[in-house]
Scaffold this active site. Structure first.
Site, mmCIF file in Angstrom:
data_model
loop_
_atom_site.group_PDB
_atom_site.id
_atom_site.type_symbol
_atom_site.label_atom_id
_atom_site.label_comp_id
_atom_site.label_asym_id
_atom_site.label_seq_id
_atom_site.Cartn_x
_atom_site.Cartn_y
_atom_site.Cartn_z
ATOM 1 N N ASP A 118 43.154 63.452 15.017
ATOM 2 C CA ASP A 118 42.849 62.159 14.390
ATOM 3 C C ASP A 118 41.486 62.174 13.730
ATOM 4 O O ASP A 118 41.176 61.305 12.911
ATOM 5 C CB ASP A 118 42.902 61.044 15.434
ATOM 6 C CG ASP A 118 44.346 60.805 15.853
ATOM 7 O OD1 ASP A 118 44.839 61.560 16.711
ATOM 8 O OD2 ASP A 118 44.977 59.906 15.277
ATOM 9 N N GLN A 164 54.901 60.035 22.924
ATOM 10 C CA GLN A 164 55.133 60.511 21.547
ATOM 11 C C GLN A 164 55.750 61.910 21.533
ATOM 12 O O GLN A 164 56.476 62.267 20.617
ATOM 13 C CB GLN A 164 53.818 60.536 20.749
ATOM 14 C CG GLN A 164 53.285 59.172 20.366
ATOM 15 C CD GLN A 164 52.273 58.657 21.390
ATOM 16 O OE1 GLN A 164 52.355 58.985 22.555
ATOM 17 N NE2 GLN A 164 51.342 57.847 20.943
ATOM 18 N N GLY A 218 50.167 58.114 13.917
ATOM 19 C CA GLY A 218 49.834 59.463 13.460
ATOM 20 C C GLY A 218 48.816 59.305 12.344
ATOM 21 O O GLY A 218 49.020 58.488 11.431
ATOM 22 N N ARG A 224 43.143 49.944 13.782
ATOM 23 C CA ARG A 224 42.941 50.978 14.807
ATOM 24 C C ARG A 224 41.605 51.671 14.513
ATOM 25 O O ARG A 224 41.281 51.897 13.346
ATOM 26 C CB ARG A 224 44.088 52.011 14.816
ATOM 27 C CG ARG A 224 45.395 51.431 15.333
ATOM 28 C CD ARG A 224 46.443 52.506 15.548
ATOM 29 N NE ARG A 224 46.213 53.243 16.775
ATOM 30 C CZ ARG A 224 46.915 54.316 17.128
ATOM 31 N NH1 ARG A 224 47.862 54.788 16.331
ATOM 32 N NH2 ARG A 224 46.683 54.936 18.279
HETATM 33 O O1 MRU Z 1 48.387 57.055 18.874
HETATM 34 P P1 MRU Z 1 49.093 57.913 17.860
HETATM 35 O O2 MRU Z 1 50.526 58.126 18.156
HETATM 36 O O3 MRU Z 1 48.820 57.439 16.450
HETATM 37 O O4 MRU Z 1 48.355 59.308 18.016
HETATM 38 C C1 MRU Z 1 48.705 60.352 17.176
HETATM 39 C C2 MRU Z 1 48.037 61.621 17.486
HETATM 40 O O5 MRU Z 1 47.165 61.702 18.308
HETATM 41 C C3 MRU Z 1 48.410 62.779 16.629
HETATM 42 O O6 MRU Z 1 48.381 63.963 17.363
HETATM 43 C C4 MRU Z 1 47.374 62.840 15.502
HETATM 44 O O7 MRU Z 1 47.327 61.622 14.836
HETATM 45 C C5 MRU Z 1 47.638 63.919 14.567
HETATM 46 S S1 MRU Z 1 48.934 63.480 13.459
HETATM 47 C C6 MRU Z 1 49.164 64.638 12.279
#
Ligand code: MRU
Length: 351
Positions: free
Chosen positions: A242, A201, A50, A92
């Site tokens: 993101d 998720q 996230g 990442r």
């Molecule tokens: O790959 P992840 O689980 O880190 O991806 C997270 C997302 O895409 C969320 O929707 C995004 O980070 C927004 S979090 C407030």
């Protein structure tokens, strides 16, 4: 409501404590980390994930690991801290909050260095800065929740994708913040969570945290978004992000753009919720963002079971780009931004 903080310091402030989200919903297990490789791995493997939570973890990681550096020579210390920053930045590529938090820590370093501070004083400043990032994030979630709620009505059906709640941040999250605010106001939302292939998720994390907080949540497979919209069950879509580029394009978990396109077709408003640390005015459009490609086994061998023949290739982009034309409004802690996004984001966030 009480949400879990997915990344924070332990009591003696020498370790990063993260909730290992890869084990949810079956197990709530916290890991204490103080080695740079372990913190890097936790981000890479989505033990902590996230956008805001990645930024918070990287900032705490910078503090915890730099605190263990033994030299008292500022120049030598600086060299090692820079290496740390560059190392965490490789964990990442897509969520801008990671780079934002690392840059913020680095700016603090340079400020303290310019003021002639010792290594110990710089370490203390690092602790302060990382803790401020956490507290700030909690406050931003509250503000996003308040603004988001202004767009919603009691009893609405809401669809969300991926997890942009407390587990992705540090407080009540971003996309889920208005849902929690609505709960406090007695709004009685009916929430649908896309399961969010391939790492689930939505079903593992979003439904888990909403259910635990006492909200009415229903999981659907990603390919059911169209029918639930057609059946009139969805009054608004709320997603996190993101990265929001200068023109208002939105980078979020893979599958988000499909939901946005469907929402337009069915006349459902599509709202994107995120803090200023997710707004990237230095990147012109979504096409300029590196989209993380993840291991094909997340598709072909998800959760330890083969779901495609081992010989078959799988393509696994972790994020997609939602064109700004599909975005009804962007909700930030500073207020609600409507099109034209380039001008209006600049007005709110430049400088
Ligand atoms: O790959 P992840 O689980 O880190 O991806 C997270 C997302 O895409 C969320 O929707 C995004 O980070 C927004 S979090 C407030």
């Amino acid at each position: 409501m009480k949400t879990i903080v997915p990344a924070l310091l332990n009591e003696s402030k020498d370790k990063l404590v993260i909730l290992d989200q890869t084990l949810l919903p079956e197990q709530e297990k916290f890991l204490e980390l103080d080695k740079r490789e372990d913190i890097w791995e936790a981000i890479k493997k989505l033990r902590v994930r996230g956008a805001p939570a990645i930024g918070i973890s990287a900032a705490f990681g910078m503090y915890v690991c730099s605190n263990k550096i033994e030299t008292k020579d500022v120049a030598a210390f600086k060299k090692e801290v820079k290496e740390l920053k560059e190392y965490f930045a490789t964990s990442r590529p897509t969520a801008v909050n990671l780079f934002w938090a690392l840059d913020r820590m680095w700016t603090r370093f340079e400020k303290e260095e310019a003021a002639g501070k010792s290594v110990d004083e710089i370490k203390a400043a690092f602790l302060e800065e990382s803790e401020e990032i956490l507290v700030e994030d909690q406050k931003m979630g509250e503000a996003i929740g308040k603004y988001g709620l202004e767009l919603l009505k009691p009893g609405m059906g809401l669809l969300t994708h991926c997890n942009a709640g407390g587990l992705a941040c540090s407080g009540i999250g971003t996309a889920l913040a208005p849902m929690y605010a609505g709960q406090d106001a007695g709004y009685d939302f009916k929430i649908y969570a896309d399961e969010t292939r391939p790492l689930l998720q939505g079903s593992r994390l979003t439904s888990y945290e909403l259910y635990k907080a006492g909200l009415d949540v229903t999981v659907i497979c990603d390919n059911m978004a169209s029918i639930v919209m057609r059946q009139g069950k969805i009054d608004a879509v709320l997603v996190g992000t993101d990265r929001i580029t200068a023109n208002g394009d939105v980078i979020n978990k893979i599958g988000t753009s499909g939901v946005a396109i469907l929402a337009k077709e069915y006349g459902v408003p599509f709202y994107v919720l995120g803090p200023y640390s997710t707004v990237d005015l230095n990147t012109p459009t979504g096409n300029d963002v590196e989209i993380e490609l993840r291991d094909s086994d997340e598709i072909g061998n998800g959760f330890g079971r083969r779901t495609a023949p081992v010989e078959v290739k799988a393509y696994n982009p972790a994020f997609d780009i939602t064109d700004n034309k599909y975005v009804t409004a962007i909700i930030t802690e500073k207020g609600i931004v409507k099109p034209p996004y380039k001008e209006n984001l600049e007005k709110l966030f430049k400088g």
